[in-house]
Design a protein around this motif. Structure first.
Motif: not given
Length: 781
Positions: A75, A94-95, A106-107, A109, A114-117
């Motif tokens: 990730r 995590l999201p 949540k996912t 930017k 982009e940041s997934e967590g």
């Protein structure tokens, strides 16, 4: 004081639910301020390994990381922390995760990436009250492990500890208390105690403020991060991890209640000297600030100067750092009053000073040192010297005698000798002599038990106050002077409340400015501040301060009174004071117009209070500060107080919208005068007759002088004298400007017969002749 229930159960096998445990501690006398749940029972938060970290292309303070959270693909996470390195394991939200404070992940930017967590700190997971950067997990943590498996929930008790029970300032102390009330034995740590040796040549005590000082050298330590179990334990009680050596000293502090300090041995020059500081001696503490020590403060010093402020905080120059390889571990007893004085003087407080101020267990000094050495060797390696260096000696145990019959008589319950002795043994006392009067040795952690009454109170606490039968015994007690004074003041309170006044209670401590207008005052030797440097010598300043606060809140009509004690160099006494301002009556729908309080309203209230006696209000031609116009109040010829209007300057300072009126009375003198003169007479059988006289008198002649002359004549038929009219004319149009017109009503009555007109006239003429002769008045006939 935070107590971890999981930690507590290491010492006593008590599996009671948290609510029942709280009730048990309350019964023991511990005040439980609250229960708090600690842990990370949060869904969608897992352990993740940082695989790589690169600079954010659009932000200098952000990094872009690739992490392994146990899923097939890494990730991408945008992070602002700087305390990690590639390969570290950290918590990853995590999201879909909802962190404490209803913070939803949540996912998204961050600055275009982009940041997934979100990688988390201990504070964000509510695992610590304070944290710097990300929470670094143990290296062996497997990626993808749910955080709730790593940090299971536990209950934290927040206790309010009374100053006399310093033994409760540790998990072991609270465990002992649970053992007393549950019967479950305590499993205290039992480290191997080393042999002792004299510290001569390495430690020198030059002050009576340190009865016992021990030192142990540990070599070959490796200072670094603490293991997770140690960090978790400290976080549970609200502490942040520093390093493994410092963390152990903090751990033992909360485990056993004995403060410890670790010096970097390489930074100590010469022997350690426990001595008093000189005035203004410089000391840089571990908090990074430099202090000027007050004379007499106890310090641990070497040849370079203070290395620690005894019982309060260590010095920055001798503290343990990552380069430290050899330490000197201090465990000592410092006098409580000296630690308290030094801590207060420099506003420097710590967990150590909190405990030393209340007293530590001198018998636990060596055990705490051994426990800390055991843990340091476990988490930091190295080897310890075989002997514990000791300077000074452990104070002797206290000894208290107890009469069994006295226990039964005082508590009113039937307890056998065996029950009394077993109760004290459960508390930790050791019996030295048997019989109907036993003698007990008091352990070091219960030094507050000093008298027979203390042991009886302890028996009542353990047996249960609720088991002592309630007896309603109300023997007759003769009324005392204190009862009479209370009743007298209470009657005034009720009367004034019925007249619409509100009672106030103000502080007995006031400023020098507050006492300046009311005679001599008593100054405090050690005041809290300039505004509380004197004992009040009048109730008026306190009431004026209360009046000002009411005006600030928008009150339109204020009528306050207070009954309280005032203090002067000659002694103290009871006073009554009244202050009023604002509207006496508001405008009403039925035509009544608003009217402000005036001096007649206040004197009327005073007359009503003094209705059982012969009272008089005599104006003063030269008012006393802070009054602009005032009069003395007499009862049966004795001055009992003063009433009047305060100066316009005082009114403006207060912000009063209308005249500011005040009165103050000596209640002790009022009571003595009223008690001495009050009498009861039958209703008159024969009618009275009134004669009014009016005359011109010099402008400066007070009415009180006129009344005194009339009363001095002792006219047998005269019943009362009353001034009902007073007139002056400054322009001299109706009467001369240097004169005033007085109209007085004279009431005559005989208890034996109805008076004739000739008798009444003769008595009135006698009075008029005396006034004309003695006061040079001109009658208006």
């Amino acid at each position: 004081m935070k107590i971890s229930i999981n930690w507590l159960r290491d010492f006593v096998d008590c599996q009671l639910p948290a609510s029942e445990l709280e009730a048990l501690l309350r019964r023991a006398g511990l005040e439980v301020a609250g229960l708090d749940q600690r842990g990370a029972a949060i869904d969608h938060v897992v352990a993740a390994e940082i695989l790589e970290s690169t600079q954010h292309p659009n932000a200098d303070r952000l990094s872009v990381c690739k992490v392994n959270d146990g899923s097939p693909e890494p990730r991408q996470i945008v992070c602002g922390a700087k305390n990690y390195k590639v390969g570290d394991k950290v918590p990853l939200a995590l999201p879909g995760a909802v962190l404490p404070g209803d913070f939803k992940i949540k996912t998204g930017k961050l600055r275009g990436v982009e940041s997934e967590g979100m990688m988390c700190s201990a504070k964000e997971l509510r695992l610590a009250e304070d944290s710097e950067g990300l929470l670094i997990l143990p290296p062996e943590t497997a990626p993808g492990t749910p955080i709730k498996d790593l940090f299971p929930t536990e209950t934290i008790l927040e206790l309010e500890i009374t100053p006399n029970r310093s033994d409760w300032l540790s998990h072991l102390g609270v465990a002992r208390e649970l053992s007393v009330f549950t019967g479950v034995p305590v499993k205290a740590p039992e480290p191997a105690l080393p042999p002792t040796a004299s510290a001569e040549g390495q430690v020198r005590i030059e002050s009576e403020g340190c009865p016992l000082y021990t030192l142990r050298r540990i070599s070959g330590v490796k200072v670094g991060p603490s293991p997770q179990w140690l960090r978790d334990r400290l976080a549970a009680v609200g502490l942040r991890s520093v390093n493994n050596v410092v963390d152990v000293t903090n751990y033992v502090l909360f485990e056993l209640g004995q403060p410890l300090h670790a010096f970097d041995a390489a930074k100590i020059s010469g022997p350690l000297i426990v001595r008093a500081a000189t005035e203004g001696e410089a000391f840089r503490a571990l908090d990074g600030r430099e202090y000027k020590l007050p004379a007499g403060s106890l310090v641990i010093a070497d040849t370079n100067g203070p290395a620690a402020l005894a019982g309060v905080m260590g010095g920055e120059g001798t503290g343990v750092t990552e380069s430290t390889t050899e330490i000197l571990l201090e465990s000592a007893v410092f006098e409580a009053s000296g630690v308290r004085r030094a801590s207060r003087a420099m506003a420097l407080f710590s967990d150590s000073s909190y405990r030393f101020e209340r007293g530590v267990d001198p018998e636990g000094v060596a055990n705490a040192s051994a426990r800390a050495v055991e843990l340091i060797l476990q988490v930091a390696g190295g080897s310890a010297e075989l002997s514990l260096l000791v300077s000074g000696k452990c104070p002797e145990r206290g000894k208290v005698s107890l009469r069994h019959a006295r226990v039964r008589n005082l508590l009113g319950i039937s307890l056998t000798n065996a029950e009394i002795e077993s109760t004290l043994a459960r508390v930790g006392l050791e019996k030295l002599a048997a019989g109907d009067e036993t003698r007990w040795s008091i352990p070091g952690y219960r030094r507050e038990l000093r008298r027979e009454a203390d042991l009886i109170e302890e028996i009542a606490r353990v047996v249960g106050i609720e088991k002592i039968p309630s007896l309603a015994q109300g023997p007759f007690a003769a009324s005392s002077d204190a009862d009479a004074a209370y009743d007298f003041a209470m009657n005034f309170r009720r009367s004034l409340a019925g007249m619409g006044f509100h009672e106030a209670r103000t502080s007995t401590l006031v400023s020098a400015a507050d006492v300046s207008h009311f005679g001599d005052a008593v100054a405090l030797k050690n005041p809290f501040g300039d505004d509380q440097s004197q004992l009040r010598n009048s109730l008026v300043p306190g009431l004026l301060a209360a009046l000002r606060r009411n005006l600030d809140q928008g009150a339109k009509s204020i009528a306050l009174f207070e009954c309280g004690r005032v203090f002067r160099t000659a002694g103290e006494g009871q006073r009554l004071a009244i202050v009023v301002t604002g509207e006496r009556h508001e405008t009403s729908w039925h035509g009544e117009t608003a009217r402000a309080w005036d001096v007649f309203d206040l004197t009327g209230a005073v007359r009503q209070l003094a209705s059982l006696g012969e009272q008089d209000v005599v104006p003063l031609p030269s008012p006393v500060a802070p009054f602009g116009a005032c009069a003395e109040v007499f009862l049966h010829g004795k001055k009992i107080g003063i009433v009047g209007q305060l100066t316009p300057a005082v009114a403006r300072e207060i912000g009063a919208p209308s005249p500011l009126l005040a009165a103050e009375f000596d209640l002790d003198l009022w009571r003595a005068t009223a008690t001495a003169k009050t009498s009861v007479a039958a209703l008159a059988k024969f009618p009275g007759s009134a004669r009014d006289i009016a005359f011109l008198a010099p402008l400066a002649l007070p009415y009180g002088e006129v009344r005194s002359l009339i009363e001095s004549l002792k006219e047998p038929l005269l019943e009362s004298v009353r001034l009902f009219d007073l007139f002056t004319d400054s322009k001299g149009e109706k009467i001369p400007s240097d004169k005033k017109s007085m109209a007085i009503s004279l009431t005559f009555r005989s208890p034996e017969r109805t008076l004739t007109a000739d008798e009444i006239q003769a008595a009135a003429d006698h009075i008029k002749a005396a006034l004309r002769e003695k006061l040079s008045v001109d009658f208006r006939e």
